[in-house]
Write a protein that holds these residues in place. Sequence first.
Motif, short mmCIF file in Angstrom:
data_model
loop_
_atom_site.label_atom_id
_atom_site.label_comp_id
_atom_site.label_asym_id
_atom_site.label_seq_id
_atom_site.Cartn_x
_atom_site.Cartn_y
_atom_site.Cartn_z
N ALA A 51 0.96 -1.14 0.33
CA ALA A 51 0.07 -0.10 -0.06
C ALA A 51 0.85 1.39 -0.13
O ALA A 51 0.57 2.50 -0.54
CB ALA A 51 -1.08 -0.01 1.33
N ALA A 52 2.12 1.12 0.83
CA ALA A 52 2.88 2.45 0.79
C ALA A 52 3.57 2.75 -0.63
O ALA A 52 3.47 3.96 -0.99
CB ALA A 52 3.98 2.04 1.79
N VAL A 53 3.73 1.60 -1.50
CA VAL A 53 4.26 1.87 -2.87
C VAL A 53 3.23 2.77 -3.60
O VAL A 53 3.25 3.76 -4.36
CB VAL A 53 4.78 0.89 -3.63
CG1 VAL A 53 5.11 1.22 -5.08
CG2 VAL A 53 6.10 0.24 -2.70
N LEU A 54 1.91 2.04 -3.57
CA LEU A 54 0.94 2.62 -4.28
C LEU A 54 0.55 4.25 -3.94
O LEU A 54 0.44 5.07 -4.74
CB LEU A 54 -0.49 1.91 -3.88
CG LEU A 54 -0.95 1.08 -5.18
CD1 LEU A 54 0.20 -0.20 -5.49
CD2 LEU A 54 -2.24 0.22 -4.66
N ASN A 55 0.53 4.44 -2.49
CA ASN A 55 0.29 5.75 -1.94
C ASN A 55 1.31 6.87 -2.36
O ASN A 55 0.81 7.83 -2.84
CB ASN A 55 0.27 5.85 -0.70
CG ASN A 55 -0.93 5.06 -0.01
OD1 ASN A 55 -2.11 4.72 -0.71
ND2 ASN A 55 -0.94 4.65 1.24
N GLN A 56 2.62 6.14 -2.34
CA GLN A 56 3.75 7.17 -2.80
C GLN A 56 3.53 7.71 -4.40
O GLN A 56 3.88 8.66 -4.68
CB GLN A 56 4.93 6.70 -2.69
CG GLN A 56 6.05 7.35 -2.88
CD GLN A 56 7.54 6.69 -2.71
OE1 GLN A 56 7.69 5.51 -2.51
NE2 GLN A 56 8.41 7.50 -2.35
N ALA A 57 2.98 6.57 -5.04
CA ALA A 57 2.88 6.75 -6.69
C ALA A 57 1.46 7.65 -6.85
O ALA A 57 1.35 8.23 -7.91
CB ALA A 57 2.92 5.71 -7.37
N GLY A 58 0.77 7.72 -5.88
CA GLY A 58 -0.39 8.56 -6.22
C GLY A 58 -1.63 7.65 -7.10
O GLY A 58 -2.62 8.11 -7.54
N ALA A 59 -1.29 6.22 -6.84
CA ALA A 59 -2.52 5.41 -7.59
C ALA A 59 -3.31 4.80 -6.41
O ALA A 59 -3.17 5.03 -5.15
CB ALA A 59 -1.64 4.02 -8.04
N LYS A 60 -4.33 4.11 -6.95
CA LYS A 60 -5.31 3.83 -5.80
C LYS A 60 -5.11 2.35 -6.08
O LYS A 60 -4.96 1.43 -7.09
CB LYS A 60 -6.78 4.33 -6.35
CG LYS A 60 -7.01 5.65 -6.05
CD LYS A 60 -8.47 5.92 -6.72
CE LYS A 60 -8.44 7.54 -6.54
NZ LYS A 60 -9.92 7.86 -6.91
N ASP A 100 -1.23 -11.13 -4.60
CA ASP A 100 -2.12 -10.88 -5.68
C ASP A 100 -2.70 -9.29 -5.25
O ASP A 100 -3.30 -9.26 -4.45
CB ASP A 100 -3.26 -11.72 -5.87
CG ASP A 100 -3.91 -11.42 -7.03
OD1 ASP A 100 -3.76 -10.66 -7.95
OD2 ASP A 100 -5.09 -12.21 -7.16
N GLY A 101 -2.26 -8.33 -6.27
CA GLY A 101 -2.63 -7.18 -6.07
C GLY A 101 -3.11 -6.27 -7.35
O GLY A 101 -2.48 -6.98 -8.55
N GLY A 102 -3.62 -5.28 -7.25
CA GLY A 102 -3.89 -4.36 -8.32
C GLY A 102 -3.53 -2.80 -8.07
O GLY A 102 -3.55 -2.43 -7.08
N ALA A 103 -3.73 -2.03 -9.23
CA ALA A 103 -3.58 -0.68 -9.17
C ALA A 103 -4.28 0.00 -10.12
O ALA A 103 -4.62 -0.73 -11.12
CB ALA A 103 -2.22 -0.13 -9.24
N HIS A 109 -7.14 0.14 -14.99
CA HIS A 109 -6.86 -1.01 -13.78
C HIS A 109 -5.66 -1.70 -14.46
O HIS A 109 -5.38 -1.98 -15.66
CB HIS A 109 -7.89 -1.80 -13.65
CG HIS A 109 -8.97 -1.22 -12.88
ND1 HIS A 109 -9.46 -1.60 -11.57
CD2 HIS A 109 -10.02 -0.26 -13.26
CE1 HIS A 109 -10.33 -0.88 -11.15
NE2 HIS A 109 -10.67 -0.06 -12.05
N SER A 110 -4.90 -2.33 -13.47
CA SER A 110 -3.87 -3.42 -13.50
C SER A 110 -4.07 -4.41 -12.59
O SER A 110 -4.51 -4.18 -11.49
CB SER A 110 -2.58 -2.96 -13.60
OG SER A 110 -2.24 -2.51 -12.21
#
Length: 275
Positions: A51-60, A100-103, A109-110
């Motif tokens: 989650a921290a990587v997504l947050n830093q990139a501004g992704a959801k 398993d994750g997504g962004a 979506h990915s």
Amino acid sequence: MAFGQPRIEYKTNAQMRTMHEAGLVLSRALDAAVAAAVPGVTTKHLDDVFAAVLNQAGAKSNFLGYHGFPATVCTSVNEEVVHGIPGSKVLKDGDIISIDGGAIVDGWHSDSARTVIVGNADPEDQRLSDVTQAAMWHGIAALAKRGHVGDVGAAIDDYVSSVPGKPLGILEDYVGHGIGSEMHMAPDVLNYRTSHRGPKVKAGLCLAIEPMLVRGSIDTAVLSDDWTVVTTDGQRSCQWEHSVAVHDRGIWVLSAPDGGAEHLVPLGVTPVPIP
């Protein structure tokens, strides 16, 4: 709906490029989560790292809140096949875990999954992961031939069946899917051979290809949390997944920084960046 079938969403090149941006963020987040999967950490810790990587990139995250799912990744350990919920479970030496994750970036979506063996690997668990990963790449390579979606499952099935040693089971209840403006879309992408060829592959089609293999029976059950899927015989399982785009000039693995070149070129497929 067309002839009783869900309509497939075909993407423009610009939309697929945005999906690749989401895939690159996702790849970095999975890198971090896989690196953090060591003995003594909890599965919740992996979720926090991702989650921290997504947050830093501004992704959801497209997992968090999806039909009430409470985390940003699924962490499925040992006999857990898919949809495991991160929590207080502590990883031990020799565990096999699928992350398993997504962004989402700008509404696109990915979706991707990797399996890692914690600490020292049982050779049969390593074989399970290696075969599952290779089967995924064979399925992706089949997509490049631009036949039908069913060719993906046939290629996965053929590869798994060809591997020497104790047979591995391919789950049939959980399959891949289309992806784009939503995480799960038409068409279904089976991981096994059937007589149904599926829709024709054409430019703008984006698929999440995700074989799930088990060391024992393919029978599964859902735990009382209404999410976690486990093998009924307690045998270990594995999942690998990538999101892939088909465009006018070729295919590109959206959730791989090199578009999948490292694994596809040896299979006779050269991925082409989205123009």
